[in-house]
Scaffold this motif. Sequence first.
Motif, PDB file in Angstrom:
ATOM      1  N   MET A   1     -30.799   8.466 -15.668  1.00 44.29           N
ATOM      2  CA  MET A   1     -31.049   9.562 -14.735  1.00 44.29           C
ATOM      3  C   MET A   1     -30.024  10.671 -14.940  1.00 44.29           C
ATOM      4  SD  MET A   1     -31.979   8.912 -10.774  1.00 44.29           S
ATOM      5  CE  MET A   1     -30.718   9.776  -9.886  1.00 44.29           C
ATOM      6  N   ALA A   2     -30.489  11.876 -14.786  1.00 46.06           N
ATOM      7  CA  ALA A   2     -29.578  13.020 -14.923  1.00 46.06           C
ATOM      8  C   ALA A   2     -28.563  12.986 -13.797  1.00 46.06           C
ATOM      9  CB  ALA A   2     -30.370  14.327 -14.871  1.00 46.06           C
ATOM     10  N   PRO A   3     -27.352  13.451 -14.060  1.00 44.09           N
ATOM     11  CA  PRO A   3     -26.374  13.531 -12.968  1.00 44.09           C
ATOM     12  C   PRO A   3     -26.895  14.453 -11.867  1.00 44.09           C
ATOM     13  CG  PRO A   3     -25.454  14.337 -15.052  1.00 44.09           C
ATOM     14  CD  PRO A   3     -26.871  14.006 -15.312  1.00 44.09           C
ATOM     15  N   ILE A   4     -26.493  14.161 -10.624  1.00 47.29           N
ATOM     16  CA  ILE A   4     -26.979  14.974  -9.510  1.00 47.29           C
ATOM     17  C   ILE A   4     -26.353  16.362  -9.563  1.00 47.29           C
ATOM     18  CG2 ILE A   4     -25.259  14.289  -7.777  1.00 47.29           C
ATOM     19  CD1 ILE A   4     -28.935  14.399  -7.012  1.00 47.29           C
ATOM     20  N   LEU A   5     -25.107  16.407 -10.049  1.00 44.04           N
ATOM     21  CA  LEU A   5     -24.440  17.704 -10.213  1.00 44.04           C
ATOM     22  C   LEU A   5     -23.712  17.697 -11.541  1.00 44.04           C
ATOM     23  CD1 LEU A   5     -23.249  20.438  -9.137  1.00 44.04           C
ATOM     24  CD2 LEU A   5     -21.365  19.091  -8.241  1.00 44.04           C
ATOM     25  N   GLU A   6     -23.926  18.735 -12.301  1.00 44.38           N
ATOM     26  CA  GLU A   6     -23.252  18.814 -13.591  1.00 44.38           C
ATOM     27  C   GLU A   6     -22.744  20.232 -13.790  1.00 44.38           C
ATOM     28  OE1 GLU A   6     -25.679  17.694 -16.883  1.00 44.38           O
ATOM     29  OE2 GLU A   6     -23.942  17.264 -18.148  1.00 44.38           O
ATOM     30  N   ILE A   7     -21.445  20.363 -13.969  1.00 42.50           N
ATOM     31  CA  ILE A   7     -20.839  21.678 -14.176  1.00 42.50           C
ATOM     32  C   ILE A   7     -20.206  21.686 -15.553  1.00 42.50           C
ATOM     33  CG2 ILE A   7     -19.087  23.292 -13.363  1.00 42.50           C
ATOM     34  CD1 ILE A   7     -19.394  22.040 -10.600  1.00 42.50           C
ATOM     35  N   ASN A   8     -20.569  22.681 -16.356  1.00 42.26           N
ATOM     36  CA  ASN A   8     -20.031  22.757 -17.708  1.00 42.26           C
ATOM     37  C   ASN A   8     -19.336  24.083 -17.953  1.00 42.26           C
ATOM     38  OD1 ASN A   8     -20.939  20.207 -18.749  1.00 42.26           O
ATOM     39  ND2 ASN A   8     -23.006  21.055 -18.665  1.00 42.26           N
ATOM     40  N   ASN A   9     -18.082  23.998 -18.355  1.00 43.49           N
ATOM     41  CA  ASN A   9     -17.303  25.172 -18.785  1.00 43.49           C
ATOM     42  C   ASN A   9     -17.399  26.321 -17.812  1.00 43.49           C
ATOM     43  OD1 ASN A   9     -18.837  24.004 -21.513  1.00 43.49           O
ATOM     44  ND2 ASN A   9     -16.592  24.084 -21.561  1.00 43.49           N
ATOM     45  N   LEU A  10     -17.260  26.010 -16.529  1.00 43.70           N
ATOM     46  CA  LEU A  10     -17.369  27.073 -15.523  1.00 43.70           C
ATOM     47  C   LEU A  10     -16.074  27.873 -15.442  1.00 43.70           C
ATOM     48  CD1 LEU A  10     -18.888  26.848 -12.013  1.00 43.70           C
ATOM     49  CD2 LEU A  10     -16.587  27.731 -12.274  1.00 43.70           C
ATOM     50  N   PHE A  11     -16.224  29.188 -15.526  1.00 42.62           N
ATOM     51  CA  PHE A  11     -15.114  30.115 -15.284  1.00 42.62           C
ATOM     52  C   PHE A  11     -15.502  31.014 -14.134  1.00 42.62           C
ATOM     53  CE2 PHE A  11     -14.187  28.741 -19.488  1.00 42.62           C
ATOM     54  CZ  PHE A  11     -12.822  28.913 -19.684  1.00 42.62           C
ATOM     55  N   LYS A  12     -14.530  31.367 -13.327  1.00 41.98           N
ATOM     56  CA  LYS A  12     -14.816  32.289 -12.233  1.00 41.98           C
ATOM     57  C   LYS A  12     -13.666  33.281 -12.114  1.00 41.98           C
ATOM     58  CE  LYS A  12     -16.194  34.082  -8.338  1.00 41.98           C
ATOM     59  NZ  LYS A  12     -17.322  35.017  -8.301  1.00 41.98           N
ATOM     60  N   ASN A  13     -13.981  34.559 -12.195  1.00 46.49           N
ATOM     61  CA  ASN A  13     -12.960  35.597 -12.016  1.00 46.49           C
ATOM     62  C   ASN A  13     -13.271  36.407 -10.766  1.00 46.49           C
ATOM     63  OD1 ASN A  13     -12.475  34.693 -14.566  1.00 46.49           O
ATOM     64  ND2 ASN A  13     -12.668  36.670 -15.568  1.00 46.49           N
ATOM     65  N   TYR A  14     -12.221  36.816 -10.097  1.00 41.72           N
ATOM     66  CA  TYR A  14     -12.367  37.892  -9.112  1.00 41.72           C
ATOM     67  C   TYR A  14     -11.716  39.109  -9.740  1.00 41.72           C
ATOM     68  CZ  TYR A  14     -13.907  35.035  -5.167  1.00 41.72           C
ATOM     69  OH  TYR A  14     -14.618  34.236  -4.331  1.00 41.72           O
ATOM     70  N   GLY A  15     -12.518  40.042 -10.185  1.00 39.45           N
ATOM     71  CA  GLY A  15     -11.963  41.174 -10.916  1.00 39.45           C
ATOM     72  C   GLY A  15     -11.264  40.647 -12.148  1.00 39.45           C
ATOM     73  N   PRO A  16     -10.036  41.069 -12.381  1.00 38.43           N
ATOM     74  CA  PRO A  16      -9.336  40.623 -13.579  1.00 38.43           C
ATOM     75  C   PRO A  16      -8.685  39.249 -13.401  1.00 38.43           C
ATOM     76  CG  PRO A  16      -7.998  42.205 -12.396  1.00 38.43           C
ATOM     77  CD  PRO A  16      -9.268  42.047 -11.605  1.00 38.43           C
ATOM     78  N   VAL A  17      -8.688  38.718 -12.183  1.00 31.46           N
ATOM     79  CA  VAL A  17      -7.953  37.480 -11.915  1.00 31.46           C
ATOM     80  C   VAL A  17      -8.837  36.270 -12.189  1.00 31.46           C
ATOM     81  CG1 VAL A  17      -6.507  36.276 -10.264  1.00 31.46           C
ATOM     82  CG2 VAL A  17      -6.833  38.740 -10.045  1.00 31.46           C
ATOM     83  N   GLU A  18      -8.351  35.393 -13.051  1.00 28.59           N
ATOM     84  CA  GLU A  18      -9.082  34.159 -13.311  1.00 28.59           C
ATOM     85  C   GLU A  18      -8.778  33.161 -12.204  1.00 28.59           C
ATOM     86  OE1 GLU A  18      -8.352  32.206 -17.062  1.00 28.59           O
ATOM     87  OE2 GLU A  18     -10.029  33.257 -17.980  1.00 28.59           O
TER      88      GLU A  18
END
Lengths: 365, 297
Positions: A1-18
Amino acid sequence: MAPILEINNLFKNYGPVEILKDINVAIEQGDFLVLVGPSGCGKSTLLNCIAGLEPITSGKMAIGGQDMTNVSPKDRDIAMVFQSYALYPTMTVAKNITFGMKVRGIDQAVQDQKLAHVAQQLQIEPLLNRKPGQLSGGQRQRVAMGRALVRDPKLFLFDEPLSNLDAKLRVEMRTEIKALHQRLGASMVYVTHDQIEAMTLATKIVVMKGGVIQQIGTPAEIYNRPANLFVADFMGSPAMNLIPAKAKANGAGMQIEIAREKGDPIVLTDTRNQDLPENVILGVRPEDIADAAIGRGGDTQEADCIIDIVEPAGADTFAVMQLGGKHVTARLHAETTAAAGTAQRLAFDLGKVSYFAPETGLRLN
Amino acid sequence: MTDLSYSPASSGSSATKIALRWGLYIMLGLFALFYLMPLFVMVTTSFKSLEEIRTGDLISLPREVTLDAWRTAWSGACTGIQCEGVRPFFWNSVLIAIPAVMISTLIGALNGYVVAQWRFKGANLFFALMLFGCFIPFQVVLLPMARMLGLMGLAGTIPGLIFVHVIYGLGFTTLFFRNYYVSIPAELTKAAKVDGAGFFRIFWSIFLPLSLPIIVVTVIWQFTQIWNDFLFGISFSQAGTQPVTVALNNIVNSTTGVKAYNVDMAAAIIAALPTLFVYVVAGKYFVRGLTAGSVKG
Ligand SMILES: Nc1ncnc2c1ncn2[C@@H]1O[C@H](COP(=O)(O)OP(=O)(O)O)[C@@H](O)[C@H]1O
Ligand SMILES: [Mg+2]
């Protein structure tokens, strides 16, 4: 079964701030994932990204095997409980709970029946006609839970749901949430800055710092084999003792030498680990230092230590001493004979120790 | 009331306290009197006959109360060649003020909601420009606005005046609602989004029901501004669409010969009554709304 949640290589910036850097997580159906870390490390941001409330800068996310990267929150089949509860102030408790169903145009009879079921489950039936302003903190918390439960989603998201409750209620609700998880078998992602909450609730813990995942593992793995100095220090209370030491190879294993202000260094022999560098940081949990006299199993080695401070805490007594230039805490039995200013023979459980590299902070064994 | 501003030394004697309290009341009373004096003169004058005004004392009570001046002011006084009192103009003002207040309040609420809760690129700039709009002196916009109304075919009409008042009220109404809505936790919007509600649904079901205090503030503010407006009223109206403020000016200025002070006063009071009424009815919400903003459930 597929995982219920799968996150891959997620990046999140607010403006220039990682804010989030290369997040990779997967959980299976029924998992209770806890995101834990100091405040400001990006836990809420990650949860908001999972919910679709914040767009992600790059990476992929799937819920229940379906790609959700660009799907709006309402179509992700999630429910969320917020730190401030975020109850709709002008609606009654009943309307708060059924608002989602009403928006989705669900049949009134079904709404009523689901409302009744959830209200009974959380024991909030007497509150249904009140407004949020007329509820205590604990009651609001329950209503917020009710609003999530009634949706019966694929994935529950909790953002520090207990942090606004007083200490006693927090412990009660913690147990209740755990019971709820076991009863429903639901999949949950739970954010907290409280490592005890993380340890008690999780089937899987993600420790974060500065937007980077430090370690993923079961509570036991995280506790017993912290991946780096940060995790070692953050998880557990009192914190793991992190003592600078020198390691030398000797026939049977490694000889670990801990300097002391007064007297000879303590020398312990570790037969399990080889090839440690010369300078290490020895990590010992307080409960792995015991009274030698009382004795316990395991791979213990004894040494006499001068106790500086004795702190009785009911079930345990904490003894604080100075080793390797650090305060070191031992969790002793309440009946211990340890007294401030006197020497006590203590047994170090070498089977459970961790070693870290002082330069990188990474685990060595 | 416990007054924390007293120093411990002076709170020792209760006699001093009472004296101070009375001193305060007397001061406040004098201020109130000072402010109420003109109103008193207006009201008493409006009930006097011209004869009595000429012979009597400015601040004495009327010897004989007569409603003649009120009747004339309402339906007989001349505002130029026309002699129908302020009545037709009063209705013009109503027709201008009510839609203009409603529209500017509603749009202001939506604007405020967007700026406060749906942060978009350039939201701050948008809001700054909106604020700037509050401080543009109206004289500056008269000519461009006249041109624009002409192009729109609304010159000299009541819809034209409504349009002008809506546009120039938006800066303030947006500011009011925005400041109210920023104090509402963003998690509320998030919760509603997760619940499946969209932009308008969240506004309608969650924000608007929370907004009574600020709606009252905005309505009072806008109504007072629009009802009392003279500059736009005289610039963008023509015979038949003039608001009551313009009519009042005309009554006072177009009398020839003996000044009918009693009629002038009655007309002025009539023109001021609606704003007074709004304050009396909604005043307590006004104060509450200005100080509120707490929606901590
Ligand atoms: N809307 C935003 N704009 C800019 N920075 C933000 C925003 N929201 C959060 N941050 C920053 O992101 C970091 C992580 O925040 P958050 O996820 O709330 O932390 P946590 O929940 O772990 O305490 C913080 O440094 C915070 O200042
Ligand atoms: Mg947070």
